[in-house]
Design an enzyme around this catalytic site. Sequence first.
Site, PDB file in Angstrom:
ATOM      1  N   HIS A  40       1.529   5.452   6.478  1.00  0.00           N
ATOM      2  CA  HIS A  40       1.275   6.032   5.150  1.00  0.00           C
ATOM      3  C   HIS A  40       1.527   7.537   5.210  1.00  0.00           C
ATOM      4  CE1 HIS A  40      -0.982   2.214   5.173  1.00  0.00           C
ATOM      5  NE2 HIS A  40      -0.649   2.179   3.908  1.00  0.00           N
TER       6      HIS A  40
ATOM      7  N   ASP B 215      -2.638   6.772  11.902  1.00  0.00           N
ATOM      8  CA  ASP B 215      -1.820   6.174  10.851  1.00  0.00           C
ATOM      9  C   ASP B 215      -0.520   6.960  10.745  1.00  0.00           C
ATOM     10  OD1 ASP B 215      -0.569   5.213   8.609  1.00  0.00           O
ATOM     11  OD2 ASP B 215      -2.283   5.432   7.256  1.00  0.00           O
TER      12      ASP B 215
ATOM     13  N   SER C  35       0.809  -1.220   0.000  1.00  0.00           N
ATOM     14  CA  SER C  35       0.000   0.000   0.000  1.00  0.00           C
ATOM     15  C   SER C  35       0.845   1.273   0.000  1.00  0.00           C
ATOM     16  CB  SER C  35      -0.963   0.011   1.186  1.00  0.00           C
ATOM     17  OG  SER C  35      -0.238  -0.057   2.393  1.00  0.00           O
TER      18      SER C  35
END
Length: 436
Positions: A414, A411, A168
């Site tokens: 990312h 998060d 990802s």
Amino acid sequence: MVKRMRSDLGPFSLQKHNHVFVKFAVSFLLVGLAFRFLFWDSFSFSSVVEPPPPLVAKEEVQAPLISFPVQTPDSVDFPGNDSQIFQKVAEKCDLFVGSWIEDLSGPAYTNESCHVIENHQNCMTNGRPDSGYLHWRWKPRDCELPRFNPEKFLDMMINKSWAFIGDSISRNHVQSLLCILSQVEPAVEVYHDEEYRSKIWKFPSHNFTLSVVWTPFLIKAAIFEDMNGVSSSEIQLYLDSLDSKWKEQYKNFDYVVIAGGKWFLKTAIYHENGTVTGCHYCSGNNLTELGFEYAYRKALQLVFDFIGNSDHKATVFLRTTTPDHFENGEWFSGGYCNRTLPFKEGEIDPRDVDKIMRDIELEEFEKNSNRRVDLKLLDTTSLSLLRPDGHPGPYRQSHPFAEGETKVQNDCLHWCLPGPIDSWNDLLMEILDQQQ
Ligand SMILES: *[C@@H]1O[C@H](CO)[C@@H](O)[C@H](O)[C@H]1NC(C)=O
Ligand SMILES: *[C@@H]1O[C@H](CO)[C@@H](O)[C@H](O)[C@H]1NC(C)=O
Ligand SMILES: *[C@@H]1O[C@H](CO)[C@@H](O)[C@H](O)[C@H]1NC(C)=O
Ligand SMILES: *[C@@H]1O[C@H](CO)[C@@H](O)[C@H](O)[C@H]1NC(C)=O
Ligand SMILES: *[C@@H]1O[C@H](CO)[C@@H](O)[C@H](O)[C@H]1NC(C)=O
Ligand SMILES: *[C@@H]1O[C@H](CO)[C@@H](O)[C@H](O)[C@H]1NC(C)=O
Ligand SMILES: *[C@@H]1O[C@H](CO)[C@@H](O)[C@H](O)[C@H]1NC(C)=O
């Protein structure tokens, strides 16, 4: 299901927080929460995932520390012609050593001008209140890094095909490129898989094809995670076979950015030559713990062997591991990343796992640099490590505190779009440019 926790990561230590993790895992499983909400395809919340690397303690973060030695391409002995060019580049300036300097000009795109930002990385739209993180640019120590020039890039890419291959974070990276390019020509999505993890876009007026191929291990793997990231069985990893998903498409690509990493930290059973040869983070089944290092190295060797022996010639970038910035906890235990300024060079040390992964990447890269392949290193680990301010944190969700919530999942892995990951594309462009 919660039986596969171990606290060691082989030769280096890991904080003993497994009981906490197990509790979290159990409670998550019990309430049946949709774990996909964070790293459903990079770090899942399943019970068989080993905890991520230890936190860099806050004291450590604040104390000035010596950063790990940055190995540069000029330490590599490149034979042949491409390599001579590359060597010249390296002598001129090491693009990956430098610092972040203030830049008031702002990002190449915004949440308004780019329409393909994934919700979880759309920090502006999700209400992130500060915007200082948008006003820095990467400055290599010995040269300037020009801003990505989308017109020039697209002109170089007429009739070409480019693929990002990995997990990802590779998708995060391709979206940054899409946003930058869409300021010149909007991309047309022509393919997506069932889970929207692999996609293909076309830039019709340049006949340029851009792909992202989701293959988190790069090698053949059986993953028993549902869409919520809940695993029903251990991952089976085949250390002698590449994932055919990207292997079969490779011949279509002129440029490839390949990256691996974090998924190798998960519990997995390793297969070689048709038999189980060991595992990582497993217990109770009397298998040999081979360590993620073993599997990651094998995976990269397979990748390089395949590329090196392929009749198809592409320009291949190996992007090094991406660091996360969870502080005072992990993704499952209240870790957060609320810093709003970059670190200065030397102010932060990489985590052990990132250092180990990057070392493996550099070693395998160097071993293969003498092949007749146009192989390039995109060594973004250390410059990204300096950007604790570039992650969505709680703003992976839309307006996370609107209802008065106090506990919000963060998060810190990312990257916000726009954000520091855009500089990875500045670097790609510069490497291409210097080669011309
Ligand atoms: C390198 O390039 C030169 C011309 O630029 C060519 O004559 C030579 O054959 C090339 N060498 C190799 C090893 O490809
Ligand atoms: C973009 O972000 C700003 C806040 O930075 C917000 O006011 C605006 O509504 C967002 N636009 C879109 C299209 O989401
Ligand atoms: C687009 O590029 C591909 C690959 O180079 C080529 O085969 C095809 O003919 C091109 N199409 C057009 C319309 O130029
Ligand atoms: C792109 O491909 C088309 C069709 O094959 C060809 O006519 C054109 O010259 C190519 N353009 C470039 C820049 O290679
Ligand atoms: C697998 O087989 C190859 C060739 O038969 C051999 O070289 C290799 O050592 C074997 N690997 C393992 C782990 O048994
Ligand atoms: C576990 O593996 C060891 C070494 O391979 C072996 O000696 C032992 O008998 C095995 N134990 C069980 C319970 O299978
Ligand atoms: C980050 O969050 C911690 C814990 O909530 C708080 O103590 C600290 O002041 C925050 N730092 C910033 C820069 O907001």
